[in-house]
Design a protein around this motif. Structure first.
Motif, PDB file in Angstrom:
ATOM      1  N   VAL A   1     134.058  30.895 -20.362  1.00 44.77           N
ATOM      2  CA  VAL A   1     133.157  32.018 -20.123  1.00 44.77           C
ATOM      3  C   VAL A   1     133.194  32.375 -18.647  1.00 44.77           C
ATOM      4  CG1 VAL A   1     130.780  32.871 -20.336  1.00 44.77           C
ATOM      5  CG2 VAL A   1     131.673  31.234 -22.012  1.00 44.77           C
TER       6      VAL A   1
ATOM      7  N   ARG B   1     132.393  36.030 -15.748  1.00 44.71           N
ATOM      8  CA  ARG B   1     131.939  37.419 -15.606  1.00 44.71           C
ATOM      9  C   ARG B   1     133.036  38.263 -14.982  1.00 44.71           C
ATOM     10  NH1 ARG B   1     126.810  38.592 -16.825  1.00 44.71           N
ATOM     11  NH2 ARG B   1     125.333  36.855 -16.853  1.00 44.71           N
TER      12      ARG B   1
ATOM     13  N   ARG C   1     135.892  43.390 -19.150  1.00 50.04           N
ATOM     14  CA  ARG C   1     134.783  42.627 -19.714  1.00 50.04           C
ATOM     15  C   ARG C   1     134.888  42.749 -21.232  1.00 50.04           C
ATOM     16  NH1 ARG C   1     135.311  47.511 -18.760  1.00 50.04           N
ATOM     17  NH2 ARG C   1     134.921  47.131 -16.564  1.00 50.04           N
TER      18      ARG C   1
ATOM     19  N   THR D   1     135.650  40.449 -25.184  1.00 54.42           N
ATOM     20  CA  THR D   1     136.164  39.252 -25.855  1.00 54.42           C
ATOM     21  C   THR D   1     137.679  39.207 -25.756  1.00 54.42           C
ATOM     22  OG1 THR D   1     134.339  39.336 -27.439  1.00 54.42           O
ATOM     23  CG2 THR D   1     136.244  37.990 -28.044  1.00 54.42           C
TER      24      THR D   1
ATOM     25  N   ILE E   1     135.578  34.544 -22.994  1.00 46.81           N
ATOM     26  CA  ILE E   1     134.532  35.563 -23.051  1.00 46.81           C
ATOM     27  C   ILE E   1     134.199  36.030 -21.643  1.00 46.81           C
ATOM     28  CG2 ILE E   1     132.108  35.964 -23.655  1.00 46.81           C
ATOM     29  CD1 ILE E   1     132.695  33.926 -26.007  1.00 46.81           C
TER      30      ILE E   1
ATOM     31  N   LEU F   1     131.750  38.263 -19.567  1.00 50.50           N
ATOM     32  CA  LEU F   1     130.486  39.006 -19.574  1.00 50.50           C
ATOM     33  C   LEU F   1     130.549  40.120 -18.533  1.00 50.50           C
ATOM     34  CD1 LEU F   1     128.226  35.834 -19.744  1.00 50.50           C
ATOM     35  CD2 LEU F   1     128.779  37.388 -21.631  1.00 50.50           C
TER      36      LEU F   1
ATOM     37  N   TYR G   1     125.311  46.186 -21.615  1.00 45.80           N
ATOM     38  CA  TYR G   1     126.297  46.675 -22.592  1.00 45.80           C
ATOM     39  C   TYR G   1     125.999  48.152 -22.876  1.00 45.80           C
ATOM     40  CZ  TYR G   1     127.208  41.724 -23.782  1.00 45.80           C
ATOM     41  OH  TYR G   1     127.538  40.397 -23.744  1.00 45.80           O
TER      42      TYR G   1
ATOM     43  N   LYS H   1     121.113  45.740 -26.811  1.00 45.07           N
ATOM     44  CA  LYS H   1     121.274  44.347 -26.373  1.00 45.07           C
ATOM     45  C   LYS H   1     121.119  43.428 -27.582  1.00 45.07           C
ATOM     46  CE  LYS H   1     119.729  41.255 -22.688  1.00 45.07           C
ATOM     47  NZ  LYS H   1     119.250  40.000 -23.124  1.00 45.07           N
TER      48      LYS H   1
ATOM     49  N   GLU I   1     124.757  36.147 -29.415  1.00 43.86           N
ATOM     50  CA  GLU I   1     126.204  36.409 -29.493  1.00 43.86           C
ATOM     51  C   GLU I   1     126.891  35.218 -30.154  1.00 43.86           C
ATOM     52  OE1 GLU I   1     127.799  37.435 -25.694  1.00 43.86           O
ATOM     53  OE2 GLU I   1     126.297  38.996 -25.316  1.00 43.86           O
TER      54      GLU I   1
ATOM     55  N   ARG J   1     131.736  38.148 -31.945  1.00 49.18           N
ATOM     56  CA  ARG J   1     132.974  38.321 -31.178  1.00 49.18           C
ATOM     57  C   ARG J   1     134.111  37.758 -32.033  1.00 49.18           C
ATOM     58  NH1 ARG J   1     132.259  39.090 -25.632  1.00 49.18           N
ATOM     59  NH2 ARG J   1     130.113  39.027 -24.853  1.00 49.18           N
TER      60      ARG J   1
ATOM     61  N   ASN K   1     134.710  43.292 -31.308  1.00 45.07           N
ATOM     62  CA  ASN K   1     133.284  42.982 -31.230  1.00 45.07           C
ATOM     63  C   ASN K   1     132.517  43.900 -32.170  1.00 45.07           C
ATOM     64  OD1 ASN K   1     133.758  41.070 -29.315  1.00 45.07           O
ATOM     65  ND2 ASN K   1     132.489  41.999 -27.730  1.00 45.07           N
TER      66      ASN K   1
END
Length: 581
Positions: free
Chosen positions: A67, A69, A128, A130, A149, A151, A158, A162, A166, A230, A276
């Motif tokens: 994971v 960002r 950003r 999956t 993943i 973020l 998003y 929201k 997930e 995802r 997604n």
């Protein structure tokens, strides 16, 4: 796994300072470096009442979730503790100027040998969503894979509601035998490889298989909530249809690019692709359970694993429901209706609904003018059987696959090193055919001669070239859908159709406004697809069918993108720990 440290008083002060600073700037671009360690090791795993020692990451099957960002830097140390050579690909990561970290063996690196390690070092730029990681050598990705993943940046929402929660859902294939032995035998005999024994959801085959009721993925949900699923197809050789009984999905992203949301009861997802979806649960406990099932979408003529993986969607009991004495054991179980195995009309309708958001925040930068046009045939063919050997391919030949009738021969040294150090002589030639050398009626009656040529040929592109590529399926040994994956880039799918591509008529219907942007696209069975991309990433970039058997047979090639003039347009030098061949 991930970032770990102990908070010192100074750190807590820094944290408070960061918090204050962040409060003043609602959209902070705080990028961090995340460290992961992937230990490639043998592990005993049991499925279908069959135990085998298999190659895993950290002893887990599927492998761990990574994971990060958008904007983060990843330093992922891969340590090889098994006898096989290993390399890991970060599927869909652009790898801007960091081609050394892309991972396909003998393309961007030599594999990591037994007892050796390599640190994959890359930054996630402008992406950003999956994605996923998997081994990129032989068929080892059958057990070496996991979610990746990304973020959004902190404070960036998003572009859809929201989600309450997930959930990564990764489809795979289980073989009772060793997949390495399966493909090695097939390549020796020239015949088709044995098929898998089950499909899996998050590593579990589910109750429709022998001895597998205990190995069932259960998705427990609350009523009246929105979940983000995802979905990743990590199967080796099968496109999959997926549905949850009595529920509807809203598709919001494909291959880590947001799309215009649309509703569907069934999804089509090819190996290599991610999707997604939002799943809105029913407002009240439905007093029922629901199968979530996946099975193959099949267009070719070869054998395939005609089985179905099932998970179960269960609504969590509230106190009220428990008091009204509903035991989950007795609840009815609903099954979804999936389209027929070969429903190409469903496949076409589904893929045509995928469109880029194409708005101010998430524009679709489709190349409007094209510098170079390419026309590639993709499909099967044959190699002659070696003397004094009996072969099990068509009419005593060996199965092969090719792009423009070139079946790609993997080099024994990495292409990127050969290119970067100017040592390409004896490794590859820069003369991959721009068009088929011998045009024919691609989707009509196949020619009598199905023999392919073999070679290590590449296309060379100057930096910032805009490319239009038509990929045309052929009917040689049967028309078939081919999910083509391009490393190092996303591309726009500007058109697709059935039959032979018509250069005079078809371009008039191209969508240059909001085409879907992705990294893996299905070339329709008996048809063609048109893509455009900007070659703004220097390096050597693999392009191949994501049906692993076709890649093994040679349905692959590579693009060399030259350095640009400016310093930030050049490939960075190789890391010191780059594995040697």
């Amino acid at each position: 796994m991930g970032v770990s440290f102990l908070p010192s008083p100074a750190f807590l002060g820094l944290l408070l300072f960061s918090f204050v600073t962040l409060s003043l700037h609602p959209k902070p671009a705080v990028a961090i470096t995340r460290h992961y360690k992937l230990d490639v090791m043998l592990q005993n795993v049991t499925r279908l009442c069959h135990t085998k020692s298999m190659v895993t990451v950290n002893g887990k099957f599927p492998g761990p979730r990574i994971v990060a960002r958008e904007g983060d830097r990843l330093l992922i140390k891969v340590v090889n503790n098994v006898q096989n050579n290993i390399s890991i690909h970060w599927h869909g990561i652009r790898q801007l100027r960091s081609g050394w970290a892309d991972g396909p063996a003998y393309v961007t690196q030599c594999p990591i040998q037994t007892g050796q390690s390599y640190v994959y070092n890359y930054t996630i730029v402008g992406q950003r969503g999956t994605l996923w990681w998997h081994a990129h050598i032989s068929w080892l990705r059958s057990t070496l894979y996991g979610p990746l993943i990304i973020l959004p940046k902190l404070g960036t929402p998003y572009p859809f509601v929201k989600p309450y929660k997930e959930v990564p859902i990764i489809f795979g294939e289980w073989f009772n035998a060793d997949p390495e032995a399966i493909i090695n035998q097939a390549l020796q005999t020239g015949g088709g490889p044995n098929v898998s024994d089950a499909y899996t959801i998050n590593g579990l085959p589910g109750p429709l298989y022998n001895c597998s009721a205990k190995d069932t993925f259960k998705l427990k949900v609350k009523p009246g909530k929105t979940y983000l699923l995802r979905l990743i197809n990590a199967a080796l050789n099968d496109e999959l249809l997926f549905s949850i009984a009595n529920h509807t999905f809203t598709v919001v992203e494909a291959d880590a690019v947001y799309v215009k949301p649309f509703d569907t009861k069934t999804l089509l997802i090819a190996p290599g692709q991610t999707t997604n979806v939002l799943l809105k649960t029913k407002p009240h406990h439905p007093n029922a359970k629901f199968f979530m099932t996946a099975r193959p979408y099949v267009t070719g003529q070869g054998t395939f694993d005609n089985s179905t993986v099932a998970g179960i969607l269960e609504y969590e009991e509230s106190h009220k429901t428990i008091q009204s004495s509903h035991s989950t054991k007795k609840l009815p179980l609903f099954k979804p209706n999936l389209p027929p195995l070969n429903d190409t009309s469903f496949a076409t309708k589904f893929t045509s609904k995928l469109r880029s958001l194409a708005n101010a925040q998430f524009p679709a930068n489709v190349p409007q003018k094209v510098d170079r046009q390419f026309f590639f045939t993709v499909g099967l063919g044959t190699n002659s059987c070696p003397q004094n050997q009996t072969c099990q391919g068509p009419n005593g030949t060996m199965f092969a696959a090719s792009v423009n009738n070139v079946s790609f021969a993997m080099p024994t040294t990495a292409l990127l090193q050969a290119h970067h150090f100017g040592q390409s002589k004896d490794v590859y030639t820069p003369d991959f055919p721009v068009n088929p050398l011998t045009p024919f009626n691609y989707t009509g009656n196949p020619p009598n001669n199905t023999i392919v040529s073999n070679g290590t040929k590449l296309v060379v592109l100057p930096f910032n070239t805009t490319v239009e590529l038509i990929m045309q399926d052929t009917s040689i040994l049967g028309a078939e859908s081919h999910p083509l994956h391009l490393h190092g880039f996303n591309f726009f799918v500007v058109g697709q159709g059935f039959g032979n591509f018509d250069p005079n008529k078809d371009p008039a219907n191209f969508n240059l406004i909001d085409p879907v942007e992705r990294n893996t696209v299905g070339v329709p069975s008996g048809g063609w697809v048109a893509i455009r991309f900007l070659a703004d990433n220097p390096g050597v970039w693999f392009m191949h069918c994501h049906l692993e058997v076709h890649t093994s047979w040679g349905l692959k090639m590579a693009w060399v993108v030259l350095d640009g003039k400016l310093p930030n347009q050049k490939l960075l030098p190789p890391p010191a720990d780059l594995p040697r061949c």
